[in-house]
Design a protein around this motif. Structure first.
Motif, PDB file in Angstrom:
ATOM      1  N   GLU A   2       0.831  -1.119   0.031  1.00  0.00           N
ATOM      2  CA  GLU A   2      -0.056  -0.108   0.014  1.00  0.00           C
ATOM      3  C   GLU A   2       0.720   1.223   0.052  1.00  0.00           C
ATOM      4  O   GLU A   2       0.368   2.424  -0.305  1.00  0.00           O
ATOM      5  CB  GLU A   2      -1.023   0.016   1.051  1.00  0.00           C
ATOM      6  N   THR A  51       3.532   4.225  -1.087  1.00  0.00           N
ATOM      7  CA  THR A  51       4.198   4.802  -2.369  1.00  0.00           C
ATOM      8  C   THR A  51       5.567   5.342  -1.969  1.00  0.00           C
ATOM      9  O   THR A  51       5.757   5.850  -0.924  1.00  0.00           O
ATOM     10  CB  THR A  51       3.180   5.891  -3.062  1.00  0.00           C
ATOM     11  N   LYS A  64      13.331   2.537 -11.454  1.00  0.00           N
ATOM     12  CA  LYS A  64      11.855   2.723 -11.558  1.00  0.00           C
ATOM     13  C   LYS A  64      11.091   1.688 -12.489  1.00  0.00           C
ATOM     14  O   LYS A  64      10.420   0.794 -12.096  1.00  0.00           O
ATOM     15  CB  LYS A  64      11.109   4.046 -11.656  1.00  0.00           C
ATOM     16  N   ASP A 100       2.033   2.855 -10.286  1.00  0.00           N
ATOM     17  CA  ASP A 100       1.241   3.975  -9.594  1.00  0.00           C
ATOM     18  C   ASP A 100       1.867   4.232  -8.066  1.00  0.00           C
ATOM     19  O   ASP A 100       1.590   5.332  -7.555  1.00  0.00           O
ATOM     20  CB  ASP A 100      -0.377   3.664  -9.388  1.00  0.00           C
ATOM     21  N   ARG A 101       2.716   3.341  -7.600  1.00  0.00           N
ATOM     22  CA  ARG A 101       3.113   3.315  -6.331  1.00  0.00           C
ATOM     23  C   ARG A 101       4.877   4.143  -6.481  1.00  0.00           C
ATOM     24  O   ARG A 101       5.467   4.322  -5.378  1.00  0.00           O
ATOM     25  CB  ARG A 101       3.546   1.976  -5.822  1.00  0.00           C
ATOM     26  N   LEU A 102       5.229   4.391  -7.664  1.00  0.00           N
ATOM     27  CA  LEU A 102       6.663   4.751  -7.901  1.00  0.00           C
ATOM     28  C   LEU A 102       6.517   6.242  -8.740  1.00  0.00           C
ATOM     29  O   LEU A 102       5.916   6.403  -9.553  1.00  0.00           O
ATOM     30  CB  LEU A 102       7.234   3.942  -8.616  1.00  0.00           C
ATOM     31  N   THR A 103       7.377   7.107  -8.341  1.00  0.00           N
ATOM     32  CA  THR A 103       7.709   8.175  -9.013  1.00  0.00           C
ATOM     33  C   THR A 103       9.120   8.443  -8.995  1.00  0.00           C
ATOM     34  O   THR A 103       9.994   7.705  -8.198  1.00  0.00           O
ATOM     35  CB  THR A 103       7.416   9.394  -8.402  1.00  0.00           C
ATOM     36  N   THR A 130       6.470   8.391   0.205  1.00  0.00           N
ATOM     37  CA  THR A 130       5.591   9.562   0.029  1.00  0.00           C
ATOM     38  C   THR A 130       4.389   9.165   0.498  1.00  0.00           C
ATOM     39  O   THR A 130       3.526  10.127   0.743  1.00  0.00           O
ATOM     40  CB  THR A 130       5.502   9.617  -1.482  1.00  0.00           C
ATOM     41  N   ASN A 131       3.917   7.943   0.944  1.00  0.00           N
ATOM     42  CA  ASN A 131       2.543   7.681   1.596  1.00  0.00           C
ATOM     43  C   ASN A 131       2.490   6.421   2.156  1.00  0.00           C
ATOM     44  O   ASN A 131       3.018   5.425   1.509  1.00  0.00           O
ATOM     45  CB  ASN A 131       1.436   7.848   0.467  1.00  0.00           C
TER      46      ASN A 131
END
Length: 453
Positions: A378, A380, A408, A419-422, A452-453
């Motif tokens: 869950e 990020t 990445k 969507d979990r990675l930038t 990040t979250n």
């Protein structure tokens, strides 16, 4: 004095010969010193009787100078043959039964000898025959002789012995009587090479550069277990002959170097490890060592469907990999310790020089990072790329972005939701070490991971 000079000159020639022809064999040289006896009667000539009629008449016919009167140098040739050069001095006071006026006697002789020691298979007793020639002076009158010798050596050690020899010397001139010369002396052998100093000559030493033991032909037994190193699978640890010199600490019949549990008696089938519940799974990898279970369930009778190490009976999330600390359920967010571990991995990722492609040795690091990401499905993360200050600022910015995105892309390709990675590059900004040293620049070329979250 003239004749004495001749003898010293002869000895000088002998020792020059010794130094010029030295070879690397076991004790190839021998020096002998002793006394000699000259017997001019009987020789079987001029009606003097049979040649051996009074061969042992020491008191009546032997002329002996009561001092050192013989010196010789011998060189072993090969196949039992040796060459001996000898110089002798004496005083002739009787010729047969007739007295003589203390005539001076000097001789220089060379003899090729053949040893019969091999026939006796003995290192102590060595008989030999010889043939040769020389020159003999009696009161300044000299003549050449042809000589036949019979003798033997008795060796007290590898180097020291006594020599007993009898020589028949036939003169080429009438004015010198054919005669016997008998010699008894001390022999000293030398010249063998022992490179490693273990008392075994190189010629007989199977390991001439390493000190060893006589029972192993000069080869070592480092651990002293009675097995020479070349045949010892564990040359630095005392062991057993049945295991080629390796120890078996726990006595289970599996040598330590092949025993996964060397201090605990076990089974050969399990590489020396015990199996308390008899399920065929060694105790050290059996998660239920006292309850029999299949190997597929790690030795437990209960399954672990999600493979997270928590058996289904104890797993609150049996179909989702989790952690033991969270009763088999995934952690929601990684701890500070987990984040530190993640960044420790990230900073060791190696890229090809000037590129965003990974070096082969980085794949194991990426796998370790991937496993941590999967523990927290869950959460990020942001991947931040950095470079050192070498090169232009713009090229470093582009390189840092490409490298962050490379990490990445690899994670996404290996099961992490995109969507979990930038990913973002920061070029040469925010250095964590000096860019003035190679070590500092290495530390600045890195990827960091932020939650990040």
């Amino acid at each position: 004095m003239k004749n004495l000079s001749r003898l010293f000159f002869a000895m000088l020639l002998l020792f020059s010969f010794s130094n010029a022809n030295a070879q690397d064999e076991n004790n190839p040289w021998a020096i002998g010193v002793g006394v000699n006896a000259v017997d001019f009667y009987p020789t079987g000539e001029d009606g003097q009787g049979g040649i051996f009629d009074e061969y042992f008449n020491f008191g009546d016919h032997y002329n002996v100078l009561p001092s050192l009167s013989s010196i010789s140098v011998s060189r072993y040739l090969s196949d039992g043959f040796s060459l001996t050069v000898a110089g002798t001095i004496n005083e002739i006071s009787k010729i047969g039964d007739a007295p003589a006026d203390d005539l001076s006697y000097y001789a220089l002789d060379g003899t090729v000898k053949y040893s019969f020691g091999h026939l006796f298979n003995s290192k102590v007793f060595e008989p030999y025959l010889g043939v040769g020639g020389g020159y003999t002076w009696v009161d300044d009158i000299g003549a050449g002789t042809v000589n036949g010798t019979l003798g033997f050596n008795v060796w007290f050690s590898d180097n020291i012995g006594i020599t007993v020899q009898s020589a028949y010397k036939h003169a080429f001139e009438d004015y010198l009587a054919t005669h016997f010369q008998h010699t008894v002396g001390l022999a000293l052998k030398f010249g063998g090479k022992d490179t490693d100093g273990d008392g075994i000559y190189d010629k007989d030493d199977a390991c001439p550069d390493v000190p060893g033991l006589p029972e192993f032909n000069g080869c070592p037994d480092t651990d002293g277990d009675g097995i020479e190193d070349s045949k010892d699978d564990c040359p630095n640890e005392p062991g057993l002959a049945e295991f080629n010199g390796c120890p078996d600490t726990d006595g289970d019949g599996v040598p330590d170097h092949l025993d996964d549990c060397p201090t605990v008696p076990g089974l050969k089938a399990l590489k020396g490890c015990p199996d308390a519940d008899g399920d065929g799974v060694a105790d050290h990898i059996d998660e239920c060592p006292n309850v029999a279970g299949p190997a597929a369930n790690k030795g437990c009778p209960w399954p672990d469907r999600d493979g997270d190490g928590v058996l289904d009976k104890d797993d609150k999330c049996p179909d989702v990999p989790g952690t033991v600390a969270n009763f088999g359920c995934p952690e929601v967010k990684p701890s500070a310790e987990k984040m530190k571990q993640l960044n420790d991995y990230a900073r060791t990722i190696l890229f090809d020089t000037g590129k965003a492609t990974f070096k082969k040795e980085s794949h194991q690091t990426l796998e370790a990072m991937n496993a941590i990401f999967k523990e927290f499905p869950e959460a990020t993360f942001a991947l931040e790329g950095y470079t050192d200050s070498v090169g232009s600022e713009r090229s470093n910015q582009l390189l840092s972005e490409r490298r962050a995105n490379a990490v990445k892309d690899w994670l996404i390709a290996n099961g992490i939701d995109k969507d979990r990675l930038t990913a973002k590059g920061f070029g040469e900004d925010n250095p964590i070490d000096s860019n003035k040293t190679a070590a500092g620049r290495t530390n600045n070329r890195r990827v960091e991971v932020k939650l990040t979250n």
